[in-house]
Design a protein around this motif. Sequence first.
Motif, PDB file in Angstrom:
ATOM      1  N   VAL A 234      95.624 160.411 119.303  1.00 12.35           N
ATOM      2  CA  VAL A 234      95.965 161.480 118.356  1.00 12.35           C
ATOM      3  C   VAL A 234      97.391 162.048 118.466  1.00 12.35           C
ATOM      4  CG1 VAL A 234      95.461 163.725 117.117  1.00 12.35           C
ATOM      5  CG2 VAL A 234      93.746 162.103 117.668  1.00 12.35           C
ATOM      6  N   LEU A 235      97.605 162.364 119.680  1.00  5.04           N
ATOM      7  CA  LEU A 235      98.868 162.944 119.841  1.00  5.04           C
ATOM      8  C   LEU A 235     100.089 161.748 119.846  1.00  5.04           C
ATOM      9  CD1 LEU A 235      98.770 164.891 123.351  1.00  5.04           C
ATOM     10  CD2 LEU A 235      99.341 165.890 121.237  1.00  5.04           C
ATOM     11  N   LYS A 236      99.878 160.622 120.376  1.00  2.00           N
ATOM     12  CA  LYS A 236     100.747 159.550 120.081  1.00  2.00           C
ATOM     13  C   LYS A 236     101.126 159.012 118.573  1.00  2.00           C
ATOM     14  CE  LYS A 236     101.709 154.812 121.657  1.00  2.00           C
ATOM     15  NZ  LYS A 236     101.199 153.573 122.614  1.00  2.00           N
ATOM     16  N   HIS A 237      99.955 159.146 117.707  1.00  5.25           N
ATOM     17  CA  HIS A 237     100.039 158.581 116.256  1.00  5.25           C
ATOM     18  C   HIS A 237      99.889 159.634 115.241  1.00  5.25           C
ATOM     19  CE1 HIS A 237     100.020 154.848 118.074  1.00  5.25           C
ATOM     20  NE2 HIS A 237      98.645 155.137 118.902  1.00  5.25           N
ATOM     21  N   LYS A 238     100.047 160.950 115.663  1.00  5.66           N
ATOM     22  CA  LYS A 238      99.822 162.017 114.615  1.00  5.66           C
ATOM     23  C   LYS A 238     100.979 162.040 113.498  1.00  5.66           C
ATOM     24  CE  LYS A 238      99.267 167.104 114.660  1.00  5.66           C
ATOM     25  NZ  LYS A 238     100.356 167.691 114.266  1.00  5.66           N
ATOM     26  N   SER A 239     102.393 161.863 113.895  1.00  6.82           N
ATOM     27  CA  SER A 239     103.096 161.641 112.878  1.00  6.82           C
ATOM     28  C   SER A 239     103.045 160.516 111.890  1.00  6.82           C
ATOM     29  CB  SER A 239     104.551 161.819 113.464  1.00  6.82           C
ATOM     30  OG  SER A 239     104.769 160.506 114.168  1.00  6.82           O
ATOM     31  N   PHE A 240     102.679 159.395 112.382  1.00  8.01           N
ATOM     32  CA  PHE A 240     102.276 158.191 111.577  1.00  8.01           C
ATOM     33  C   PHE A 240     101.086 158.749 110.642  1.00  8.01           C
ATOM     34  CE2 PHE A 240      99.756 154.446 110.621  1.00  8.01           C
ATOM     35  CZ  PHE A 240     100.668 153.551 109.728  1.00  8.01           C
ATOM     36  N   PHE A 241     100.045 159.068 111.228  1.00  8.15           N
ATOM     37  CA  PHE A 241      98.848 159.727 110.310  1.00  8.15           C
ATOM     38  C   PHE A 241      99.098 160.413 109.076  1.00  8.15           C
ATOM     39  CE2 PHE A 241      96.122 159.256 114.301  1.00  8.15           C
ATOM     40  CZ  PHE A 241      95.904 157.764 114.352  1.00  8.15           C
ATOM     41  N   GLU A 242     100.011 161.579 109.310  1.00  7.97           N
ATOM     42  CA  GLU A 242     100.698 162.504 108.544  1.00  7.97           C
ATOM     43  C   GLU A 242     101.244 161.599 107.353  1.00  7.97           C
ATOM     44  OE1 GLU A 242     100.578 166.752 111.254  1.00  7.97           O
ATOM     45  OE2 GLU A 242     102.103 165.376 111.270  1.00  7.97           O
ATOM     46  N   THR A 243     102.138 160.975 107.862  1.00 11.22           N
ATOM     47  CA  THR A 243     103.199 160.260 106.899  1.00 11.22           C
ATOM     48  C   THR A 243     102.370 159.365 106.040  1.00 11.22           C
ATOM     49  OG1 THR A 243     104.989 160.186 108.628  1.00 11.22           O
ATOM     50  CG2 THR A 243     105.080 158.768 106.776  1.00 11.22           C
ATOM     51  N   THR A 244     101.364 158.806 106.557  1.00 14.11           N
ATOM     52  CA  THR A 244     100.761 157.852 105.630  1.00 14.11           C
ATOM     53  C   THR A 244      99.412 158.396 104.764  1.00 14.11           C
ATOM     54  OG1 THR A 244      99.560 156.896 107.504  1.00 14.11           O
ATOM     55  CG2 THR A 244     101.435 155.624 106.672  1.00 14.11           C
ATOM     56  N   GLU A 245      98.995 159.651 105.050  1.00 12.43           N
ATOM     57  CA  GLU A 245      98.040 160.370 104.764  1.00 12.43           C
ATOM     58  C   GLU A 245      96.731 159.485 104.973  1.00 12.43           C
ATOM     59  OE1 GLU A 245      98.638 161.648 100.677  1.00 12.43           O
ATOM     60  OE2 GLU A 245     100.180 162.890 101.326  1.00 12.43           O
ATOM     61  N   LEU A 246      96.449 159.024 106.222  1.00  9.08           N
ATOM     62  CA  LEU A 246      95.007 158.587 106.504  1.00  9.08           C
ATOM     63  C   LEU A 246      93.908 159.370 106.300  1.00  9.08           C
ATOM     64  CD1 LEU A 246      96.045 155.964 109.490  1.00  9.08           C
ATOM     65  CD2 LEU A 246      96.127 155.500 107.078  1.00  9.08           C
ATOM     66  N   SER A 247      92.954 158.811 105.949  1.00  7.62           N
ATOM     67  CA  SER A 247      91.667 159.614 105.986  1.00  7.62           C
ATOM     68  C   SER A 247      91.003 159.711 107.354  1.00  7.62           C
ATOM     69  CB  SER A 247      90.489 158.697 105.047  1.00  7.62           C
ATOM     70  OG  SER A 247      90.044 157.649 105.801  1.00  7.62           O
ATOM     71  N   PHE A 248      89.961 160.559 107.599  1.00  8.77           N
ATOM     72  CA  PHE A 248      89.574 160.698 108.804  1.00  8.77           C
ATOM     73  C   PHE A 248      88.667 159.424 109.093  1.00  8.77           C
ATOM     74  CE2 PHE A 248      85.398 161.043 110.999  1.00  8.77           C
ATOM     75  CZ  PHE A 248      85.459 161.811 111.842  1.00  8.77           C
ATOM     76  N   PHE A 249      88.128 158.918 108.312  1.00  6.92           N
ATOM     77  CA  PHE A 249      87.389 157.376 108.747  1.00  6.92           C
ATOM     78  C   PHE A 249      88.362 156.438 109.189  1.00  6.92           C
ATOM     79  CE2 PHE A 249      84.791 153.755 107.892  1.00  6.92           C
ATOM     80  CZ  PHE A 249      83.999 154.094 108.791  1.00  6.92           C
ATOM     81  N   GLU A 250      89.508 156.159 108.333  1.00 10.79           N
ATOM     82  CA  GLU A 250      90.495 155.240 108.796  1.00 10.79           C
ATOM     83  C   GLU A 250      91.165 155.469 110.173  1.00 10.79           C
ATOM     84  OE1 GLU A 250      91.866 154.346 104.215  1.00 10.79           O
ATOM     85  OE2 GLU A 250      92.928 155.982 105.341  1.00 10.79           O
ATOM     86  N   MET A 251      91.538 156.869 110.378  1.00  5.46           N
ATOM     87  CA  MET A 251      91.845 157.225 111.545  1.00  5.46           C
ATOM     88  C   MET A 251      91.062 156.709 112.989  1.00  5.46           C
ATOM     89  SD  MET A 251      93.980 160.646 111.313  1.00  5.46           S
ATOM     90  CE  MET A 251      92.873 161.631 110.269  1.00  5.46           C
ATOM     91  N   THR A 252      89.803 157.029 112.611  1.00 12.89           N
ATOM     92  CA  THR A 252      88.612 156.892 113.565  1.00 12.89           C
ATOM     93  C   THR A 252      88.605 155.272 113.599  1.00 12.89           C
ATOM     94  OG1 THR A 252      87.571 158.897 112.971  1.00 12.89           O
ATOM     95  CG2 THR A 252      86.451 157.429 114.110  1.00 12.89           C
ATOM     96  N   VAL A 253      88.515 154.368 112.730  1.00 10.61           N
ATOM     97  CA  VAL A 253      88.534 153.071 112.833  1.00 10.61           C
ATOM     98  C   VAL A 253      89.553 152.712 113.941  1.00 10.61           C
ATOM     99  CG1 VAL A 253      88.454 150.717 111.807  1.00 10.61           C
ATOM    100  CG2 VAL A 253      87.174 152.558 110.776  1.00 10.61           C
TER     101      VAL A 253
END
Length: 404
Positions: free
Chosen positions: A106-125
């Motif tokens: 989560v720490l490593k990819h948090k900014s990418f997650f926020e930028t792309t507005e990924l869903s919880f399920f997408e991030m978990t996959v």
Amino acid sequence: MTYKESINWLFNQLPLFQNIGAAAYKEDLTNTLLLTKHLNHPERNFKTIHVAGTNGKGSTSSMIASVFMEAGYKVGLYTSPHLKDFRERITINGKKISKNYVHQFVLKHKSFFETTELSFFEMTVGLAFQYFSDKKIDIAIIEVGMGGRLDATNIITPLLSVITNIGKDHTAFLGDTLEKIAFEKAGIIKQNIPVVIGEYTIQTKPVFLEVASKNKSEIYFVQDINHPDYPCGLLGDYQIKNKKTVIEVFRNLKSNFNISEENIKNGIANVVLNTHLQGRWQILQEYPKVICDTAHNANGLEMVMQQLKKETYNQLHIVLGVVNDKDLDAILPLFPKNANYYFCKPKNERGLNAKKLQDKAKSFQLFGNTYTSISKAYKAALEKSSDKDLIFIGGSNFVVSEII
């Protein structure tokens, strides 16, 4: 950011289907494809089996994983939802992903997650695929979250696709007929990749045949094939169909892996020991007997209620809670009228108000009191039960998760 904070961020930052329902549903795979590209396609680094279906996909996935474990393979298992701990979703040989790995991801990819507005399920996959790749597993069993065609897991090319069955659930997303739902589930069938179908109906079989034909995929209908009925660590009567689906899976993997009939038999028998799957006709105590089950749609509950009829007891007590998108007109008629009901609301934004459930249940001659929490409803049921009574707890994954 601690592990707890990173988990809370995953749950709270972006829409999560299990909490808010429709708003979390993404209608294409664009975000998942962006994510796996960002991660350098970890899903390409290990073999997979893809499992979809309305009911039984968690049990079936766990049994398949258990058989591989009995044969000595390093096995990743991705399932959803979890019951107690987020890390139940991602395991290797029955051991949950470490808190530190989740935290660092989560720490490593948090900014990418926020930028792309990924869903919880997408991030978990993405987390699961990266973890399985890093740990160099031999095989991953990947359970579809919802549907199939547009599910975030549907970027893999598996050795085999599995569809357990088709029933009416999540109709707002998947369609309101069995044919439409079958089409969505059949979306996991890939070009030249065989598919095993656990159960079909006259409505769903033509859909499966058409999609398989278009993809030049061999198709196997388990209900038309005779397989042995091996003893299973999961006690629900409905596991008979799942077991036979698992056996057919391994009949189709003979050339890919070294797996004996004894491995299959032991994997089915030891599924709970190996994978720690919970909430499937799980007996929590004996006097009074307490059984919980996560079945939450008409197809699943019908089978569970049939098994309940086989039990011997003086009085039946049912602790019942549901989420607000359930078709109560379809599920409430399945419940027995000769039971004392304890209506409650899961600790979840989607949980249906206990009073609303009680009022609707009355129209089906199901009577009981409401309680402010599931634990209070369960406590009341225990207090009102004699040693020869039976308590059943169910209606939702979230109800069961608060009790086990």
